[in-house]
Every structure is written in C-alpha cells, then in structure tokens.
Motif scaffolding. Structure first.
Motif, short mmCIF file in Angstrom:
data_model
loop_
_atom_site.label_atom_id
_atom_site.label_comp_id
_atom_site.label_asym_id
_atom_site.label_seq_id
_atom_site.Cartn_x
_atom_site.Cartn_y
_atom_site.Cartn_z
N UNK A 1 32.12 77.68 41.59
CA UNK A 1 31.45 78.47 40.56
C UNK A 1 30.03 78.80 40.99
N UNK A 2 29.49 79.82 40.34
CA UNK A 2 28.07 80.16 40.46
C UNK A 2 27.50 80.07 39.05
N UNK A 3 27.13 78.85 38.64
CA UNK A 3 26.66 78.68 37.27
C UNK A 3 25.27 79.33 37.09
N UNK B 1 35.04 85.36 45.79
CA UNK B 1 35.80 86.21 44.87
C UNK B 1 35.65 85.66 43.45
N UNK B 2 34.96 86.39 42.56
CA UNK B 2 34.77 85.89 41.20
C UNK B 2 36.08 85.87 40.41
N UNK B 3 36.05 85.15 39.32
CA UNK B 3 37.24 85.01 38.46
C UNK B 3 37.79 86.38 38.06
N UNK B 4 39.11 86.54 38.28
CA UNK B 4 39.85 87.74 37.88
C UNK B 4 39.42 89.00 38.63
N UNK C 1 32.96 81.48 37.34
CA UNK C 1 33.71 80.62 38.24
C UNK C 1 34.34 81.44 39.36
N UNK C 2 34.77 80.74 40.41
CA UNK C 2 35.51 81.40 41.47
C UNK C 2 36.96 81.59 41.07
N UNK C 3 37.58 82.62 41.64
CA UNK C 3 38.98 82.91 41.30
C UNK C 3 39.94 81.91 41.93
N UNK C 4 39.53 81.31 43.04
CA UNK C 4 40.43 80.43 43.79
C UNK C 4 40.88 79.23 42.96
N UNK C 5 39.97 78.65 42.18
CA UNK C 5 40.29 77.41 41.46
C UNK C 5 40.53 77.62 39.97
N UNK C 6 40.89 78.85 39.59
CA UNK C 6 41.06 79.12 38.16
C UNK C 6 42.24 78.31 37.60
#
Length: 590
Positions: free
Chosen positions: A233-235, A185-188, A239-244
């Motif tokens: 993250x996928x640089x 799940x991507x950020x936001x 980033x992933x949403x889980x660790x925001x």
C-alpha cells in the motif's frame, strides 16, 4: 453522531429472532442507541437522485442506527449484534486473545527512519483462517470506511490497509521514498503508475481525491512492501492490487500507519476484535512484531484488558438509584464490562474493561453504562436536594445592560465572526503579526478563518465595508469576546469581553465617539477623575491617526483606545470615508 446502515434480515438473523420495527426501536433505546431511519437502497437513490436512477436497486430493508461517536465497536453489524446479544444475556462477552504464531516465526514489520517525515507509526496484526461471504466482506470494508471517517479523521491520523497474506512474503518494510521512485499497480487498476502519476490519476476520483492533500506536498511518500519488493500500500491513499482481498482469502494481514500511535492501536483492536469471530478459532488474533528505527521492538495487537475498582455507593448516588451491589455488577456485565464484587464488605465493584471498549476512560464512563443498563426511564424523578439558585453571569448582565443604552444612543449592534484572517489583526490594522498574542488554528479551512480574533474592530470595519451603499452616517457597535494567549490558563488562552463602537461618515465624528464614551462612563457611575475614576491620555497606536488617538485609563489601568482610524487602515478595508472608533474591555467594571 455516526449512523450505520445494517440490513434488517441479517441483523435479525444475528440476534436470533425477528423484531417488529417498534420492538427493535425500543431495544435500541434501552441500549442508548437510536433507530434513525428504516429505508432501502432503492428508497435512498430515489430520495437523492430521483426515481429514474433507482431502477434495479435493491429493496432489502436497511436499518440506520445512530451510535455514540466514541463507540467504535458498534460501527458494524458484527459489533452491534454482539453488544445487543450480551445486553440481552443471550451471549457471554467474548474473550479476545492475541497470540504468537503456532510455528513460532512471527511476521515482522520494520519501520524505516524516513517515515518520520510523513507518518512515523505503524501497527499490524494477522487474522488466520477467515471465512468470508459477500455480506461479511462488505461489512469488513464498510467498517474500515466508518473508522476512516471517524477516529481516523479522514485518514489524516490513521490509514488502514488490509491484504491477502498468502500473496505476500514477509518480513515487511514500511519506508518513505520520493514519489517518482514509487511504482506499482494500484487497487483495481490495469497497469503500474508512479506515485506522482497516481496523484493525477486519482484527482478525479470522487472517493480518493479528498485524501491526496495529506501527502501530496511531502518530499517523500509512505510505502509498505514485502521481501520481494511487492507493494502492499501507499498510505493513506490506496492499496496495491496484488494483495487485494477476495472472498477466497483465508489469511488477512492488517496494517495501520499513523501520526498518532494511540489512535492506530484503537483502530487495530477494533478491526481484529470485530472480525476475528469469523476465524477458525474465534476471537484469536495472530501477533506481528513491529521494529522501530531506534531498534525498539513491539508486538501488536495488544488486546489489553485493564481493571478499575469503583464504589457501588458512588455509582448509585451519582445516578440516583437504589440497587444492590450484585445488581450493579450484573448491569455492568450486560454492557460487556465483566464485573465482580471485591472488598471486605463487597461494596466495591471491580470492572474489567475489554479491548473493544476504548470509550471507557474514567469512573464516570462506568457510571454512565450502569445508568444505560438500568434504563433512564426507570430512574425516579426527584427534586435535587440543593438550595442553590441559578443566576446570570455578571459579565453577561453588564453586557445586556450596555447593549440597550448604546442602542438608545443611536448605534446599531452587529455580530461578527469570532474567527478572522491573520491579516485582519496585523497588516490591515498596521500591526506586526509577531506582536499579536493570537491563538492560531492548526488546520484552517479558509483564509478568512485562521485565528481567533484579538480585537473587535476589524470585524466591525469589514461589516461597514460590506455595507458601503447604506446611507451615512453609519454608527455600529459590538460587545463580544476576544481571545488572547495566556500562560496563566491551563488551556493557554483566555477570553476578554470587549466593547467596540465605530462612527463612519464624511467626517470622522471623533466627538460622537467621545460623547458615547462619556455616556458609557456615566452609566457605569465612573467619575472623570485621575484618582478614582477615568481620564484620557494622549497616545500613539498604529491603527489610529497620529495625534488623533487617546488611551482610556480607569483607576490607574489602561482599558483601551479611541480615536480617528488611520487612512492606511481605511484603504485596506476599502472604506472611502473617514471614521472614528472606540474599543475597550468592560471586565474592570464588574
């Protein structure tokens, strides 16, 4: 140079006093900066989108300060305020320290071999017990954006990821996997997407779409995940949403993936030194172990201090000032370069360069900081004690003289681009690209500008092609530099000054170009002679019509060709009429 926007009131609070606009502008000038603009969010929206779009926008005053491109430590409010406070002697330069965790169990980031195909390097660090406010959080994000646009070269060299460490479980893995196998799940976002789906999803995102081409065509995409397979993250995309990170985040895990490990270390040092001031123990950073595919293990961040000794006499002479050694050391200390006098006569200054000052590389950088701290306006103007007189380069003088006489002969000068496409110097002029000693651009933005030109002729022919409706005859010339590869030069390339002339009409006009050549030789006082002058030799050149080409020999050396352009070349440049051309180098006549 980059410009940063800082809220005036927050900046004055950090500096411990209120300045008038004029006073702050003077302070910036004294430190080598420039107050570029005083504005607000509302004013900026009005200027960019109109009054209707600015309703509800903030009226908070924003100072836009222009900073040097290599002063990464000044790209945020924290770094700017800290540097100015040290400059004003209201604060001692902090001491930055990287330490292992108190419990002894260091977090680990392991780099897998597959990452070599995309982004082979990674560094990491941890900020413990950070206290975020909304303003601090905003500054943290803005610094990452500034670094991405500056030293990271829009994430192509380095990509930064910051995460809430308390939501993750180490050790961490940095791997590269096929895009269809990556799903998170991507950020936001509200649901999971594969990496392939994310490429489609973010292609319409105004912020992220510029970064997609960095990895889109790669067989594998970089990915960072923890021991529970939770994606961080996928640089360099997202980033992933889980660790925001949220305002309640206390422990921050920072990772930087890169194609250039040196740039990655600079970025990491900058981030942790700027925001470690908000840790429970200010300026203390927790280290992370990074394990490379070959088994090598390194610990980051380095936060390395290094020293350089330089003569006080050298500093003062280069700047043109008279200051005591103690004063020079004091001036350097004001610039966050802690200094002390050494040597038997105390005539050497030992400068300690902190991890925030990656712009200091050579002695000249230290001398420049002394000049800034002393004040450029305080340097007494004087006439340099030299007796040399400036003069024009001989090749430029010859060029100017030839321009006047060739124009007097009825030719019109053109100026074409120094860059061209690969086809312009190969296929279009009937040469093989492998035989052309061209300097290629690594990342050309357009197909029209892929290499540095090796000949002026394609540019002049393109000019005629774009002006086919002009009345005939067209007589054009250009005197400019071409670039070719050269093993003799330390940069691997060399410029040569060429002269090119083209006659375009319903008949080729070989005699017109021949007459121009003879006139040029007459002006240069080169006689028609095989021994000590010039002569023509029948030659074959793919660009020219067979049997209608001559090589120009001057004092035993070939300096160029002239003749009737081959019909295939004319066709490639969409020219319906024949033309004759001349191209020679003029450097042998100096």
């Amino acid at each position: 140079m980059p410009t940063i926007g800082v809220k005036r009131d927050l900046l004055f609070e950090a500096l411990g006093r209120v300045y008038t606009e004029e006073e702050f502008e003077e302070l910036c000038f004294d430190y080598g900066l420039e107050l570029d603009e005083v504005t607000s969010e509302k004013l900026m929206l009005e200027k960019e989108q109109g009054t209707d779009k600015s309703d509800g926008a903030s009226d908070v005053v924003i100072f836009k300060v222009e900073v040097p491109a290599n002063r990464y430590d000044l790209l945020c409010l924290e770094g700017l305020a800290r540097a100015l406070l040290v400059f004003l002697r209201k604060l001692e330069a902090p001491r930055y320290t990287a330490i292992p965790p108190p419990g002894g169990l260091m977090q680990k980031l392991t780099i897998q071999p597959a990452t070599a195909e995309v982004r082979p390097h990674a560094v990491a660090a941890i900020l413990r017990n950070v206290s975020f406010t909304q303003e601090r959080y905003n500054s943290f994000i803005e610094l990452q954006d500034k670094l991405h646009q500056n030293i990271c070269r829009k994430r192509s060299l380095v990509a930064i990821g910051t995460h809430d460490l308390d939501t993750l479980q180490g050790p961490f893995i940095y791997d590269a996997q096929p895009p269809d196998e990556i799903k998170f799940k991507p950020l936001n976002q509200t649901k999971e997407y594969t990496a392939t789906e994310q490429m489609t999803l973010f292609s319409g995102d105004s912020h992220l779409k510029a970064y997609l081409p960095i990895i889109r065509d790669k067989p594998v995409y970089p990915i960072i995940y923890d021991s529970n397979n939770i994606v961080l993250s996928m640089p360099p995309i997202i980033n992933g949403d889980h660790s925001k990170i949220k305002l309640t985040t206390k422990n921050v895990f920072i990772e930087c993936t890169a194609t250039d490990v040196n740039k990655a270390k600079i970025v990491l040092d900058t981030l942790v030194t700027m925001f470690s001031q908000y840790c429970a123990e200010p300026y203390i950073v927790e280290q992370v172990e990074v394990v490379y595919p070959d088994g090598k293990s390194l610990v980051y961040p380095e936060l390395k201090y290094w020293h350089q000794e330089i003569s006080v006499d050298l500093i003062t002479k280069r700047i043109g000032i008279k200051e005591s050694p103690d004063c020079v050391a004091e001036l350097l200390t004001k610039m966050c370069l802690t200094s002390e006098l050494v040597g038997k006569k105390k005539d050497q200054v030992k400068v300690e360069i902190p991890p925030t000052r990656h712009d200091v590389i050579h002695a000249c950088d230290i001398i420049e900081d002394v000049a800034v701290a002393h004040g450029f306006n305080n340097i007494t103007e004087r006439i340099p004690p030299v007796t040399t007189i400036g003069n024009q380069f001989p090749v430029n003088k010859l060029t100017d003289l030839l321009r006047l006489d060739i124009a007097a002969a009825g030719f019109t000068e053109v100026l074409t681009f120094a860059l061209c496409s690969r086809e312009d110097v190969s296929e279009k002029v009937r040469h093989k690209l492998a035989d052309v000693p061209a300097v290629h651009i690594a990342n050309p933005k357009t197909a029209e500008f892929q290499i540095a030109r090796t000949s002026l002729l394609p540019g002049v022919l393109k000019t005629i092609s774009c002006n086919r409706k002009m009345p005939l005859p067209m007589k054009l010339f250009e005197i400019s530099d071409i670039v070719v590869k050269s093993k003799e030069k330390d940069v691997g390339a060399q410029n040569h000054r060429h002269l090119c002339a083209v006659h375009y009409n319903k008949s080729p006009g070989f005699e017109v170009i021949h007459g121009l050549l003879d006139r040029i030789m007459q002006l240069l006082e080169v006689p028609f002679s095989k021994e000590d002058g010039y002569y023509l030799k029948a030659s074959e050149n793919p660009t020219f019509f067979s049997g209608r080409c001559a090589e120009l020999i001057v004092r035993g050396k070939s300096i160029g060709f002239f003749g009737v352009i081959h019909p295939e070349v004319l066709s490639k440049f969409e020219l319906p009429n024949p033309c004759a051309a001349l191209e020679i180098t003029i450097e042998p006549f100096l």
